[in-house]
Design a protein around this motif. Structure first.
Motif, PDB file in Angstrom:
ATOM      1  N   GLU A  15     130.330 -29.048  18.067  1.00  0.00           N
ATOM      2  CA  GLU A  15     129.372 -28.057  17.555  1.00  0.00           C
ATOM      3  C   GLU A  15     129.143 -28.254  16.064  1.00  0.00           C
ATOM      4  N   ALA A  16     127.883 -28.132  15.653  1.00  0.00           N
ATOM      5  CA  ALA A  16     127.552 -28.301  14.238  1.00  0.00           C
ATOM      6  C   ALA A  16     126.301 -27.508  13.889  1.00  0.00           C
ATOM      7  N   PHE A  17     126.241 -27.094  12.629  1.00  0.00           N
ATOM      8  CA  PHE A  17     125.083 -26.408  12.076  1.00  0.00           C
ATOM      9  C   PHE A  17     124.416 -27.374  11.098  1.00  0.00           C
ATOM     10  N   PHE A  18     123.097 -27.567  11.259  1.00  0.00           N
ATOM     11  CA  PHE A  18     122.366 -28.557  10.463  1.00  0.00           C
ATOM     12  C   PHE A  18     121.373 -27.874   9.520  1.00  0.00           C
ATOM     13  N   LYS A  19     121.344 -28.354   8.290  1.00  0.00           N
ATOM     14  CA  LYS A  19     120.299 -28.009   7.337  1.00  0.00           C
ATOM     15  C   LYS A  19     119.617 -29.318   6.968  1.00  0.00           C
ATOM     16  N   VAL A  20     118.456 -29.560   7.552  1.00  0.00           N
ATOM     17  CA  VAL A  20     117.803 -30.861   7.452  1.00  0.00           C
ATOM     18  C   VAL A  20     116.718 -30.844   6.380  1.00  0.00           C
ATOM     19  N   VAL A  26     113.879 -32.847  15.145  1.00  0.00           N
ATOM     20  CA  VAL A  26     113.275 -31.952  14.159  1.00  0.00           C
ATOM     21  C   VAL A  26     112.686 -32.796  13.030  1.00  0.00           C
ATOM     22  N   VAL A  27     112.006 -32.111  12.094  1.00  0.00           N
ATOM     23  CA  VAL A  27     111.525 -32.757  10.874  1.00  0.00           C
ATOM     24  C   VAL A  27     112.270 -32.181   9.675  1.00  0.00           C
ATOM     25  N   GLY A  28     112.215 -30.882   9.503  1.00  0.00           N
ATOM     26  CA  GLY A  28     112.949 -30.213   8.436  1.00  0.00           C
ATOM     27  C   GLY A  28     113.201 -28.781   8.848  1.00  0.00           C
ATOM     28  N   THR A  29     114.453 -28.415   9.068  1.00  0.00           N
ATOM     29  CA  THR A  29     114.735 -27.095   9.615  1.00  0.00           C
ATOM     30  C   THR A  29     116.226 -26.818   9.563  1.00  0.00           C
ATOM     31  N   GLN A  30     116.616 -25.646  10.098  1.00  0.00           N
ATOM     32  CA  GLN A  30     118.028 -25.286  10.213  1.00  0.00           C
ATOM     33  C   GLN A  30     118.300 -24.885  11.654  1.00  0.00           C
ATOM     34  N   PHE A  31     119.360 -25.419  12.223  1.00  0.00           N
ATOM     35  CA  PHE A  31     119.637 -25.167  13.638  1.00  0.00           C
ATOM     36  C   PHE A  31     121.085 -25.529  13.948  1.00  0.00           C
ATOM     37  N   THR A  32     121.565 -25.067  15.083  1.00  0.00           N
ATOM     38  CA  THR A  32     122.885 -25.451  15.565  1.00  0.00           C
ATOM     39  C   THR A  32     122.735 -26.183  16.892  1.00  0.00           C
TER      40      THR A  32
END
Length: 300
Positions: free
Chosen positions: A141-146, A163-169
């Motif tokens: 599991e990971a949380f991404f800030k792209v 994605v292109v640019g976003t925040q998600f888990t």
């Protein structure tokens, strides 16, 4: 006696004992023997000593030239092989970061995107190819800030998140696959289905059963703040997450592990956390070092 004279007399079988010792002391004595043995299989009509001596000298000179020519070639070939191996190793080398039980870690990607790993998770990526392909492999599991830029892919064993640019888990544990979009737009490809998530939407698949229209108002996953939260989740997943966060093992007696649980527990207080997941279900527990036994109500 000169080398050429020794060889000539040897070919004519005219060497005296002392001369034979001098002949055997020649640097290329072994080569001369091999050449002589190979020539014995031929039966020429006539034998001219001077002619054969010149032929032998030319053969030896050619052999020495070949040796001198092969040495630098072999060295160059070896260097090329070594350099190619180093290049292949560097080009295929991946950066991999893993967390242990009860551990979380932030990982900075080459484009300044951030990955926050939950406990017992692994992320890997190829920094050499990052400019042409932003892609990470995830287990756990990971949380991404792209950061905005080219397409960003998160690959797991069963699904792909783009994605292109976003925040998600992204979460993949056993028979659970979950993606939550906190900002921007996320595309999920999983088990033959492809769908798009917008801010506040969640894709959840448990044991092959799909739940898509789940909403969230959170700005980021609660585990970033050291709290694990659940909403109508099978109790077995709650216990599994508890084991990862506290590095313990549960033993279950008369427990319905498929009953749904809604609630949360902190990651920094085990006693309070145990009460948080047992009291709402009327469960009792006995703690013995790293082993915790859960007991349900006795059936009458």
């Amino acid at each position: 006696m000169k080398r050429e004279e020794l060889i000539r007399k040897w070919l004519d079988n005219e060497l005296e004992p002392k001369e034979l010792e001098l002949f055997k002391a020649l640097d290329d004595y072994e080569d001369l023997l091999r050449i002589s043995n190979s020539m014995q299989s031929f039966k020429p009509d006539a034998f001219d000593t001077d002619v054969e001596l010149n032929r032998l000298k030319k053969s030896l000179e050619l052999k020495n030239q070949q040796k001198n020519w092969l040495k630098p070639l072999i060295a160059i070939a070896a260097a090329v092989v070594i350099l190619f191996g180093i290049y292949q190793s560097l080009s295929l080398q991946e950066t991999q970061v893993s967390t242990l039980a009860s551990q979380k870690q932030e990982v900075k990607l080459p484009d300044n995107s951030n990955v926050f790993l939950n406990a017992l998770s692994t992320v890997s990526f190829n920094e050499k190819e990052w400019d042409t392909q932003r892609e990470v492999q995830l287990q756990g599991e990971a949380f991404f800030k792209v950061e905005k830029g080219s397409t960003f892919n998160v690959k797991t064993a069963t699904g792909l998140v783009t994605v292109v640019g976003t925040q998600f888990t992204v979460k993949e544990r056993d028979d659970l696959f979950e993606v939550v979009c906190y900002e921007g737009i996320v595309r999920v490809d999983h088990q033959g289905q492809s769908l798009v998530l917008k801010k506040g939407e969640r894709y959840l698949n448990i044991h092959g059963a799909l739940t898509f229209n789940t909403q969230t108002t959170e700005l980021n996953p609660s585990w970033i703040d050291n709290i694990s939260s659940f909403k109508s989740m099978p109790y077995s997943f709650v216990l599994a997450e508890f084991e990862r966060q506290y590095d313990i093992k549960f033993v279950e007696n008369d427990i319905d592990s498929q009953q749904l649980f809604t609630g949360s527990f902190p990651h920094d207080d085990m006693d309070f956390a145990l009460k948080s997941i047992t009291l709402p279900l009327n469960l009792k527990y006995i703690r013995n070092n790293r082993m915790i036994t859960l007991k349900g109500e006795q059936k009458k």
